[in-house]
Design a protein around this motif. Structure first.
Motif, PDB file in Angstrom:
ATOM      1  N   ASP A   1      -6.829  65.967   7.040  1.00 45.05           N
ATOM      2  CA  ASP A   1      -7.017  66.902   8.149  1.00 45.05           C
ATOM      3  C   ASP A   1      -6.431  66.291   9.412  1.00 45.05           C
ATOM      4  OD1 ASP A   1      -8.530  68.828   6.672  1.00 45.05           O
ATOM      5  OD2 ASP A   1     -10.295  67.527   6.838  1.00 45.05           O
ATOM      6  N   ALA A   2      -5.898  67.126  10.260  1.00 40.11           N
ATOM      7  CA  ALA A   2      -5.348  66.663  11.535  1.00 40.11           C
ATOM      8  C   ALA A   2      -6.474  66.253  12.476  1.00 40.11           C
ATOM      9  CB  ALA A   2      -4.525  67.768  12.169  1.00 40.11           C
ATOM     10  N   ASP A   3      -6.213  65.250  13.287  1.00 42.84           N
ATOM     11  CA  ASP A   3      -7.134  64.841  14.358  1.00 42.84           C
ATOM     12  C   ASP A   3      -6.284  64.752  15.630  1.00 42.84           C
ATOM     13  OD1 ASP A   3      -8.865  63.719  16.163  1.00 42.84           O
ATOM     14  OD2 ASP A   3      -9.442  62.024  14.883  1.00 42.84           O
ATOM     15  N   THR A   4      -6.189  65.870  16.332  1.00 42.17           N
ATOM     16  CA  THR A   4      -5.324  65.932  17.509  1.00 42.17           C
ATOM     17  C   THR A   4      -5.876  65.154  18.693  1.00 42.17           C
ATOM     18  OG1 THR A   4      -6.345  68.017  18.171  1.00 42.17           O
ATOM     19  CG2 THR A   4      -4.333  68.159  16.837  1.00 42.17           C
ATOM     20  N   GLY A   5      -7.121  64.704  18.617  1.00 37.75           N
ATOM     21  CA  GLY A   5      -7.714  63.926  19.704  1.00 37.75           C
ATOM     22  C   GLY A   5      -7.538  62.425  19.547  1.00 37.75           C
ATOM     23  N   TRP A   6      -6.985  61.994  18.410  1.00 35.68           N
ATOM     24  CA  TRP A   6      -6.832  60.555  18.180  1.00 35.68           C
ATOM     25  C   TRP A   6      -5.748  59.984  19.086  1.00 35.68           C
ATOM     26  CZ3 TRP A   6      -3.152  57.002  16.738  1.00 35.68           C
ATOM     27  CH2 TRP A   6      -3.620  55.734  16.359  1.00 35.68           C
ATOM     28  N   ALA A   7      -6.010  58.807  19.644  1.00 34.50           N
ATOM     29  CA  ALA A   7      -5.017  58.133  20.487  1.00 34.50           C
ATOM     30  C   ALA A   7      -5.001  56.650  20.159  1.00 34.50           C
ATOM     31  CB  ALA A   7      -5.349  58.336  21.965  1.00 34.50           C
ATOM     32  N   SER A   8      -3.835  56.065  20.225  1.00 34.29           N
ATOM     33  CA  SER A   8      -3.693  54.630  19.987  1.00 34.29           C
ATOM     34  C   SER A   8      -4.173  53.865  21.218  1.00 34.29           C
ATOM     35  CB  SER A   8      -2.237  54.285  19.681  1.00 34.29           C
ATOM     36  OG  SER A   8      -1.423  54.623  20.780  1.00 34.29           O
ATOM     37  N   LEU A   9      -4.476  52.579  21.027  1.00 38.32           N
ATOM     38  CA  LEU A   9      -4.853  51.722  22.156  1.00 38.32           C
ATOM     39  C   LEU A   9      -3.659  51.438  23.060  1.00 38.32           C
ATOM     40  CD1 LEU A   9      -7.169  49.014  20.527  1.00 38.32           C
ATOM     41  CD2 LEU A   9      -7.843  50.841  22.099  1.00 38.32           C
ATOM     42  N   GLY A  10      -2.485  51.361  22.460  1.00 33.37           N
ATOM     43  CA  GLY A  10      -1.277  51.028  23.217  1.00 33.37           C
ATOM     44  C   GLY A  10      -0.343  52.216  23.325  1.00 33.37           C
ATOM     45  N   ALA A  11       0.573  52.124  24.261  1.00 30.93           N
ATOM     46  CA  ALA A  11       1.588  53.166  24.415  1.00 30.93           C
ATOM     47  C   ALA A  11       2.451  53.214  23.160  1.00 30.93           C
ATOM     48  CB  ALA A  11       2.445  52.866  25.637  1.00 30.93           C
ATOM     49  N   VAL A  12       2.705  54.411  22.688  1.00 35.58           N
ATOM     50  CA  VAL A  12       3.496  54.585  21.473  1.00 35.58           C
ATOM     51  C   VAL A  12       4.974  54.520  21.834  1.00 35.58           C
ATOM     52  CG1 VAL A  12       4.013  56.114  19.535  1.00 35.58           C
ATOM     53  CG2 VAL A  12       1.681  56.002  20.460  1.00 35.58           C
ATOM     54  N   PRO A  13       5.707  53.575  21.247  1.00 38.64           N
ATOM     55  CA  PRO A  13       7.144  53.463  21.537  1.00 38.64           C
ATOM     56  C   PRO A  13       7.899  54.725  21.095  1.00 38.64           C
ATOM     57  CG  PRO A  13       6.328  51.463  20.493  1.00 38.64           C
ATOM     58  CD  PRO A  13       5.239  52.484  20.381  1.00 38.64           C
ATOM     59  N   PRO A  14       8.969  55.064  21.806  1.00 43.52           N
ATOM     60  CA  PRO A  14       9.716  56.290  21.505  1.00 43.52           C
ATOM     61  C   PRO A  14      10.810  56.108  20.454  1.00 43.52           C
ATOM     62  CG  PRO A  14      10.561  55.335  23.506  1.00 43.52           C
ATOM     63  CD  PRO A  14       9.407  54.460  23.063  1.00 43.52           C
ATOM     64  N   TYR A  15      10.529  55.331  19.434  1.00 39.34           N
ATOM     65  CA  TYR A  15      11.482  55.135  18.346  1.00 39.34           C
ATOM     66  C   TYR A  15      10.703  54.969  17.057  1.00 39.34           C
ATOM     67  CZ  TYR A  15      10.455  50.524  20.339  1.00 39.34           C
ATOM     68  OH  TYR A  15       9.819  49.443  20.884  1.00 39.34           O
ATOM     69  N   PRO A  16      11.374  55.065  15.893  1.00 36.70           N
ATOM     70  CA  PRO A  16      10.668  55.087  14.610  1.00 36.70           C
ATOM     71  C   PRO A  16       9.835  53.834  14.316  1.00 36.70           C
ATOM     72  CG  PRO A  16      12.915  55.855  14.343  1.00 36.70           C
ATOM     73  CD  PRO A  16      12.808  55.296  15.736  1.00 36.70           C
ATOM     74  N   ASP A  17       8.882  54.018  13.414  1.00 35.25           N
ATOM     75  CA  ASP A  17       7.918  52.989  13.044  1.00 35.25           C
ATOM     76  C   ASP A  17       8.488  51.906  12.129  1.00 35.25           C
ATOM     77  OD1 ASP A  17       5.336  51.830  12.874  1.00 35.25           O
ATOM     78  OD2 ASP A  17       4.843  52.990  11.094  1.00 35.25           O
ATOM     79  N   GLU A  18       9.297  52.277  11.178  1.00 34.97           N
ATOM     80  CA  GLU A  18       9.700  51.384  10.083  1.00 34.97           C
ATOM     81  C   GLU A  18      11.044  50.726  10.334  1.00 34.97           C
ATOM     82  OE1 GLU A  18       9.912  49.356   6.705  1.00 34.97           O
ATOM     83  OE2 GLU A  18       8.220  50.699   6.813  1.00 34.97           O
ATOM     84  N   PRO A  19      11.111  49.389  10.368  1.00 36.60           N
ATOM     85  CA  PRO A  19      10.057  48.375  10.356  1.00 36.60           C
ATOM     86  C   PRO A  19       9.594  48.035  11.778  1.00 36.60           C
ATOM     87  CG  PRO A  19      12.185  47.308  10.095  1.00 36.60           C
ATOM     88  CD  PRO A  19      12.450  48.803  10.207  1.00 36.60           C
ATOM     89  N   SER A  20       8.548  47.243  11.874  1.00 38.04           N
ATOM     90  CA  SER A  20       7.983  46.839  13.162  1.00 38.04           C
ATOM     91  C   SER A  20       8.895  45.836  13.865  1.00 38.04           C
ATOM     92  CB  SER A  20       6.608  46.210  12.942  1.00 38.04           C
ATOM     93  OG  SER A  20       6.219  45.428  14.051  1.00 38.04           O
ATOM     94  N   GLY A  21       9.355  46.194  15.067  1.00 38.79           N
ATOM     95  CA  GLY A  21      10.222  45.299  15.833  1.00 38.79           C
ATOM     96  C   GLY A  21       9.533  44.006  16.211  1.00 38.79           C
ATOM     97  N   ALA A  22       8.272  44.073  16.627  1.00 38.30           N
ATOM     98  CA  ALA A  22       7.540  42.860  16.995  1.00 38.30           C
ATOM     99  C   ALA A  22       7.441  41.921  15.804  1.00 38.30           C
ATOM    100  CB  ALA A  22       6.144  43.209  17.522  1.00 38.30           C
ATOM    101  N   ASN A  23       7.163  42.470  14.628  1.00 37.87           N
ATOM    102  CA  ASN A  23       7.061  41.613  13.446  1.00 37.87           C
ATOM    103  C   ASN A  23       8.411  41.066  13.019  1.00 37.87           C
ATOM    104  OD1 ASN A  23       4.260  41.284  12.204  1.00 37.87           O
ATOM    105  ND2 ASN A  23       4.269  43.394  12.958  1.00 37.87           N
ATOM    106  N   CYS A  24       9.472  41.840  13.207  1.00 33.39           N
ATOM    107  CA  CYS A  24      10.815  41.324  12.914  1.00 33.39           C
ATOM    108  C   CYS A  24      11.092  40.075  13.747  1.00 33.39           C
ATOM    109  CB  CYS A  24      11.877  42.378  13.207  1.00 33.39           C
ATOM    110  SG  CYS A  24      11.949  43.760  12.049  1.00 33.39           S
ATOM    111  N   VAL A  25      10.862  40.164  15.063  1.00 34.66           N
ATOM    112  CA  VAL A  25      11.211  39.050  15.945  1.00 34.66           C
ATOM    113  C   VAL A  25      10.252  37.875  15.775  1.00 34.66           C
ATOM    114  CG1 VAL A  25      10.004  39.785  18.056  1.00 34.66           C
ATOM    115  CG2 VAL A  25      12.083  38.442  18.226  1.00 34.66           C
ATOM    116  N   TYR A  26       8.946  38.125  15.720  1.00 33.22           N
ATOM    117  CA  TYR A  26       8.001  37.018  15.544  1.00 33.22           C
ATOM    118  C   TYR A  26       8.264  36.270  14.244  1.00 33.22           C
ATOM    119  CZ  TYR A  26       4.719  37.605  19.430  1.00 33.22           C
ATOM    120  OH  TYR A  26       4.132  37.628  20.672  1.00 33.22           O
ATOM    121  N   SER A  27       8.415  37.008  13.158  1.00 33.20           N
ATOM    122  CA  SER A  27       8.649  36.360  11.869  1.00 33.20           C
ATOM    123  C   SER A  27       9.981  35.629  11.858  1.00 33.20           C
ATOM    124  CB  SER A  27       8.604  37.398  10.750  1.00 33.20           C
ATOM    125  OG  SER A  27       8.869  36.802   9.508  1.00 33.20           O
ATOM    126  N   GLY A  28      11.013  36.251  12.417  1.00 34.17           N
ATOM    127  CA  GLY A  28      12.309  35.582  12.473  1.00 34.17           C
ATOM    128  C   GLY A  28      12.235  34.270  13.226  1.00 34.17           C
TER     129      GLY A  28
END
Length: 193
Positions: free
Chosen positions: A81-108
Motif C-alpha cells: 500500500d502507498a504511504d504518501t506521508g512517509w518522508a526520509s530523514l535526509g534530503a532525497v538526491p535528484p538522481y537514481p538510487d542504484e548504486p549508492s554514490g556514498a558507498n562507492c566512494v567510501y568503499s573505494g
C-alpha cells in the motif's frame, strides 16, 4: 543511535573521508613522498569509483525509497500500500538510487588505503552530521555507511551493498594497475620506474 548514524552520513562524503585519510597519513608517519603517493592512490580510486557509479546510476535508473513508498499501490504487488506521508530523514538526491554514490566512494577509498598499507589496521575518526565515529580498521567503515544510508531513508540496501562492491573492485584495479609499487625506488628495482 540509529538517527545519529543516519545524520552522520548525511554530510558530503568527500570532506569526511579525506580528513580521515589525512589522519591516517599522519598517524602512520608517512614521508612527504609516501603521503603524495597515498593521497594520489586513494583520490584516484575515489574519483574512478564515482565515475563508474554514475555510469551505473544512468544504466539502472532505479527509484529511491521515497518514490517506491509513495507509489507502492502502483508497483503491481497487491500486498503493498502507498504511504504518501512517509518522508526520509535526509534530503532525497535528484538522481537514481542504484548504486549508492556514498558507498562507492567510501568503499573505494577505504579499500585503496588498505591496499596501500597491505593491512586493514588503522586508527582514525570520521566526523559528520554533528557526531564522530572512531575506527581501528578501514573495512569497519563500510558496514556503517551501508546501514547509515538506509537509515537516512535515501537508499535501499541493495544499492548500498552494490556501491560498496563497485568501490572495492575499482580499488583492486587501481592497486593492481597503477600503484603496485609501495616504497621509493622499489619500482626502479623491479624495472617499472
Amino acid at each position: 543511535a540509529q538517527t545519529m548514524l543516519a545524520y552522520w552520513s548525511a554530510s558530503h562524503p568527500v570532506p569526511m573521508v579525506y580528513a580521515a585519510m589525512r589522519q591516517v597519513a599522519a598517524s602512520k608517519g608517512l614521508t612527504i613522498t609516501e603521503q603524495a603517493r597515498f593521497h594520489a592512490m586513494t583520490s584516484m580510486t575515489g574519483a574512478d569509483s564515482l565515475i563508474n557509479c554514475w555510469a551505473e546510476k544512468a544504466h539502472w535508473n532505479f527509484w529511491r525509497p521515497t518514490t517506491a513508498i509513495h507509489l507502492a499501490d502502483t508497483d503491481g504487488n497487491p500486498a503493498t500500500d502507498a504511504d504518501t506521508g512517509w518522508a526520509s530523514l535526509g534530503a532525497v538526491p535528484p538522481y537514481p538510487d542504484e548504486p549508492s554514490g556514498a558507498n562507492c566512494v567510501y568503499s573505494g577509498v577505504m579499500n585503496s588505503a588498505k591496499a596501500f598499507f597491505g593491512s586493514d589496521q588503522a586508527d582514525f575518526s570520521i566526523t559528520g552530521g554533528g557526531s564522530t565515529r572512531s575506527y581501528t580498521s578501514f573495512s569497519a567503515v563500510i558496514p556503517d555507511v551501508i546501514e547509515a544510508r538506509i537509515l537516512l531513508g535515501i537508499h535501499f540496501r541493495r544499492p548500498d551493498v552494490n556501491g560498496a562492491a563497485l568501490g572495492e573492485k575499482v580499488a583492486e584495479f587501481v592497486d593492481a594497475n597503477f600503484f603496485n609499487c609501495r616504497a621509493p625506488g622499489q619500482c626502479k628495482q623491479e624495472g617499472r620506474e
